[in-house]
Design a protein around this motif. Structure first.
Motif: not given
Length: 178
Positions: A119-124, A126-133, A135-141, A172-178
């Motif tokens: 999930x860390x890899x996926x969040x990282x 998604x951040x690089x692709x601009x789908x998750x901000x 500045x959000x904490x990748x470990x926490x997400x 849950x998915x909404x929480x990823x982006x906000x």
């Protein structure tokens, strides 16, 4: 693996394991040493298969967010199925074994860590692709997603229907982006 998955580590008897594997007691001990070692091998195999399959799926997904959305929504749609009733061997084992001493609980925690790393890899990504901000904490997400999947698997295992599970997934998915 199936016996441990259906019954849990503690409730799986050596007799049931021998019957499932069509082995004699001496063959089990020669091949694995004991029930604990057999469980460790079953959990390792399950973990490597699951994380490998999901990693390959992430690698070919059009985006990391598409991977996450698809994974969680598809899991929610399993409501009422035999698969949902069994849960996930990793989450089942982690719940059963908790923070006890010993190799089975250590391996269950290691398996949770492997899911969190995916999930860390996926969040990282998604951040690089601009789908998750960014500045959000990748470990926490990543932990948030692991917690979400563990909760979803528990909800499904307890008999939640697809609508209830689906609504939870959307939050849950909404929480990823906000």
């Amino acid at each position: 693996m199936q016996v441990f998955w259906n019954r849990g580590y503690e409730s799986s008897s050596t007799r049931e394991l021998l019957e499932a594997m069509c082995l004699s007691r001496s063959s089990l001990y020669q091949a694995f040493g004991n029930k604990e070692q057999l469980f460790l091998e079953a959990l390792r195999r399950y973990r490597e298969s699951l994380v490998g399959r999901l990693g390959r799926r992430l690698a070919v997904a059009p985006s990391a967010m598409a991977f996450l959305t698809g994974l969680f929504r598809e899991t929610a749609q399993e409501a009422g199925s035999d698969r949902a009733a069994r849960g996930c061997l990793i989450f089942n084992s982690a719940s059963e074994l908790g923070q006890r001493d010993g190799l089975p609980s250590q391996h269950a925690r290691h398996s949770i860590a492997a899911i969190t790393a995916l999930f860390h890899e996926a969040v990282s990504r998604a951040q690089a692709e601009g789908d998750i901000a960014p500045g959000r904490n990748t470990d926490a997400l990543a932990s948030y997603l692991t917690m979400g999947m563990a909760g979803l698997r528990t909800l499904l295992k307890s008999g939640a229907d697809a609508e209830q599970a689906g609504q939870s997934v959307e939050l849950l998915l909404d929480g990823l982006q906000h």
